[in-house]
Design a protein around this motif. Structure first.
Motif, mmCIF file in Angstrom:
data_model
loop_
_atom_site.group_PDB
_atom_site.id
_atom_site.type_symbol
_atom_site.label_atom_id
_atom_site.label_comp_id
_atom_site.label_asym_id
_atom_site.label_seq_id
_atom_site.Cartn_x
_atom_site.Cartn_y
_atom_site.Cartn_z
ATOM 1 N N MET A 1 0.857 -1.333 0.010
ATOM 2 C CA MET A 1 -0.125 0.041 0.079
ATOM 3 C C MET A 1 0.749 1.200 0.090
ATOM 4 O O MET A 1 0.057 2.402 0.085
ATOM 5 C CB MET A 1 -0.883 0.154 1.306
ATOM 6 C CG MET A 1 -2.006 -1.164 1.225
ATOM 7 S SD MET A 1 -2.931 -0.939 -0.210
ATOM 8 C CE MET A 1 -3.923 0.360 0.149
ATOM 9 N N ASN A 3 3.125 3.666 -1.690
ATOM 10 C CA ASN A 3 3.334 4.347 -3.074
ATOM 11 C C ASN A 3 3.341 5.693 -2.890
ATOM 12 O O ASN A 3 2.162 6.359 -2.159
ATOM 13 C CB ASN A 3 2.676 3.452 -4.213
ATOM 14 C CG ASN A 3 1.400 3.881 -4.467
ATOM 15 O OD1 ASN A 3 0.924 5.168 -4.807
ATOM 16 N ND2 ASN A 3 0.746 2.821 -4.564
ATOM 17 N N TYR A 50 -3.918 2.340 -6.669
ATOM 18 C CA TYR A 50 -3.996 1.010 -6.647
ATOM 19 C C TYR A 50 -3.685 0.250 -8.159
ATOM 20 O O TYR A 50 -3.036 -0.970 -7.751
ATOM 21 C CB TYR A 50 -5.738 0.920 -6.743
ATOM 22 C CG TYR A 50 -6.122 1.033 -5.166
ATOM 23 C CD1 TYR A 50 -5.786 -0.206 -4.273
ATOM 24 C CD2 TYR A 50 -7.007 2.143 -4.898
ATOM 25 C CE1 TYR A 50 -6.408 -0.189 -3.018
ATOM 26 C CE2 TYR A 50 -7.413 2.165 -3.519
ATOM 27 C CZ TYR A 50 -7.126 1.042 -2.525
ATOM 28 O OH TYR A 50 -7.661 0.953 -1.137
ATOM 29 N N THR A 53 0.011 -0.354 -7.590
ATOM 30 C CA THR A 53 0.301 -1.435 -6.563
ATOM 31 C C THR A 53 0.374 -2.784 -7.227
ATOM 32 O O THR A 53 0.992 -3.918 -6.963
ATOM 33 C CB THR A 53 -0.727 -1.389 -5.371
ATOM 34 O OG1 THR A 53 -0.564 -0.304 -4.698
ATOM 35 C CG2 THR A 53 -0.549 -2.546 -4.483
ATOM 36 N N LYS A 54 -1.012 -2.859 -8.248
ATOM 37 C CA LYS A 54 -1.194 -4.276 -8.867
ATOM 38 C C LYS A 54 -0.375 -4.463 -9.937
ATOM 39 O O LYS A 54 0.395 -5.581 -10.108
ATOM 40 C CB LYS A 54 -2.699 -4.057 -9.242
ATOM 41 C CG LYS A 54 -3.766 -4.208 -8.110
ATOM 42 C CD LYS A 54 -5.037 -4.412 -8.725
ATOM 43 C CE LYS A 54 -6.218 -4.503 -7.804
ATOM 44 N NZ LYS A 54 -7.314 -4.578 -8.116
ATOM 45 N N ARG A 57 3.580 -4.355 -8.168
ATOM 46 C CA ARG A 57 3.987 -5.384 -7.002
ATOM 47 C C ARG A 57 5.192 -5.050 -6.303
ATOM 48 O O ARG A 57 6.060 -6.049 -6.357
ATOM 49 C CB ARG A 57 3.886 -6.814 -7.881
ATOM 50 C CG ARG A 57 2.643 -7.192 -8.255
ATOM 51 C CD ARG A 57 2.457 -8.765 -8.647
ATOM 52 N NE ARG A 57 1.376 -8.929 -9.289
ATOM 53 C CZ ARG A 57 0.140 -9.212 -8.506
ATOM 54 N NH1 ARG A 57 0.088 -9.460 -7.360
ATOM 55 N NH2 ARG A 57 -1.078 -9.595 -9.362
ATOM 56 N N THR A 59 7.584 -4.774 -3.540
ATOM 57 C CA THR A 59 7.804 -5.573 -2.183
ATOM 58 C C THR A 59 9.079 -5.371 -1.574
ATOM 59 O O THR A 59 10.212 -4.877 -2.308
ATOM 60 C CB THR A 59 7.638 -7.019 -2.422
ATOM 61 O OG1 THR A 59 8.482 -7.465 -3.276
ATOM 62 C CG2 THR A 59 5.903 -7.405 -2.672
ATOM 63 N N CYS A 354 8.115 8.689 -2.385
ATOM 64 C CA CYS A 354 6.851 8.871 -1.560
ATOM 65 C C CYS A 354 7.090 9.895 -0.512
ATOM 66 O O CYS A 354 6.108 10.448 -0.136
ATOM 67 C CB CYS A 354 6.703 7.369 -0.502
ATOM 68 S SG CYS A 354 6.439 6.059 -1.521
#
Length: 402
Positions: A1, A3, A50, A53-54, A57, A59, A354
């Motif tokens: 979440m 970003n 969103y 994020t998708k 990905r 991490t 960010c």
């Protein structure tokens, strides 16, 4: 979440909600066009967040580590440069302020060198925290704190909090979710922090006025409403209210009072130079052309900061605001295209980005060299590591592991 698009939405949403409390008579009513713009960007940036994020990905990726000598050498190199700056200044800013010696933060540092050391030191501080989270070695944590302390020595609250913010985002990426304990402890900690912030502010203005602890001084400066004065809310929270919401008030006040100019090629060029390019570039361009950045109209009092959009309005009216919103929307996407997600420096650059977006509701951090120029180092080092052995030795010993 985590970003930059979510950071933008969160910062403007908080400023907007705090503004709605209506605790100050200084604040103008938010106009319909501005409300439509703010809500539209909040929805758009949340949606794009969103999607990012998708799609990406993103991490947490651990950095490899096998040699402590490289972080030590780089830290020593940076402090050697800090010593040069202290010698040039004639003292260490923190001690000069404590001893009440003459000091002007705007004149601190060796020209040109100062830009490099502030930005690279901040970048490397965040990189060290990534390395610490990857290795959990106490030696790396110590070096991180040593590099973080440089911001204290030069008495730069902005540098200190920007570094902490990027570090916090790295921590969130590693944990992947906010711990349950933090869900309860976090809000309570913020309530206490905001109260202490108000206490410290009241102490400072009371001391400057040579009076006892007096909340009324700042309440008068910020024109607190009668309803707030008579409410049960501790008056110390008025400080947090003003600092969180006054940039939005300044944006509305500027729109209300600054006559919107006609869009011209000259105005477009000046807006690009003064609002989009880093300030170390724009200052030199202005000096060569005999120009200066336009001032914005602000509410009465010492509340002189605004959002990323305010001065864009002064150059091109609402056209300028829409252009700036487009730049804010495109910048992260362009950065992700330049710096691969798999790069060992990606998360450092990502969390700095960010942080930049978290403070856009407060000021134009895109043009602020002290923060935005930090984004250059992850890109440069990524391609240098791929070609030059010396950079592999100092920053990346092996391939990055998941």
């Amino acid at each position: 979440m985590v970003n930059p698009y979510f950071c933008y939405s969160i910062s403007f949403l908080i400023a907007f909600l705090v503004y709605l409390l209506g605790w100050s008579d200084l604040y103008p009513r938010l106009s319909t066009p501005l409300l439509i713009f703010l809500i539209s960007t909040l929805v758009l940036f949340t949606f794009v967040g969103y999607w990012v994020t998708k799609r990406l990905r993103i991490t947490f990726r651990s950095l490899p580590f096998s040699d402590l000598s490289s972080p030590i050498l780089i830290t020593l190199f940076l402090y050697a440069l800090w010593i040069v700056e202290f010698l040039y200044q004639g003292g260490i800013p923190l001690f000069m302020i404590l001893l009440k010696l003459p000091y002007d933060y705007r004149l601190f540092g060796v020209p040109s060198l100062h830009v490099f050391i502030v930005t690279f030191s901040s970048f490397y501080t965040v990189f060290l925290f990534h390395l610490f989270l990857s290795t959990r070695k106490k030696e790396i944590l110590f070096l991180y704190l040593v590099n973080l302390f440089a911001a204290v020595l030069i008495y730069s609250r902005a540098m200190f909090f920007f570094n902490l913010s990027a570090s916090f985002f790295l921590l969130l990426l590693m944990t992947r979710k906010i711990p349950r304990a933090l869900v309860f402890i976090g809000p309570l900690s913020l309530i206490l922090l905001f109260y202490c912030f108000g206490v410290l502010g009241t102490l400072r203005v009371s001391r400057e006025s040579k009076t006892e602890y007096d909340n009324g001084i700042f309440l008068e400066t910020g024109k607190a409403t009668a309803s707030f004065k008579n409410s049960f809310v501790p008056k110390e929270y008025f400080w947090t209210y003003i600092y969180m919401s006054s940039p939005l008030a300044n944006l509305q006040h500027n729109i209300n009072t600054f006559p919107p100019p006609a869009p011209t090629i000259t105005n477009v060029g000046q807006m690009i130079n003064n609002e989009i390019l880093m300030d170390f570039i724009s200052k030199r361009v202005n000096s060569l052309l005999g120009l200066q950045r336009l001032d914005e109209n602000t509410i009465p009092g010492p509340f002189n900061v605004s959002t990323v959009y305010s001065r864009s309005f002064n150059y091109l009216g609402w056209t300028g605001i829409l252009i700036m919103a487009t730049v804010v929307l495109i910048l992260p996407w362009a950065y992700f295209k330049i710096l691969p997600v798999q790069s060992p420096f990606f998360l450092t650059g990502f969390t700095i980005l960010c942080t930049m977006y978290l403070f856009l509701a407060y000021d134009n951090t895109i043009r602020f060299t002290g923060l935005s120029f930090q984004l250059v180092y992850p890109v440069v080092l990524h391609y240098c590591v791929a070609k030059f052995t010396v950079f592999k030795k100092f920053f990346v010993n092996n391939k990055v592991t998941s």
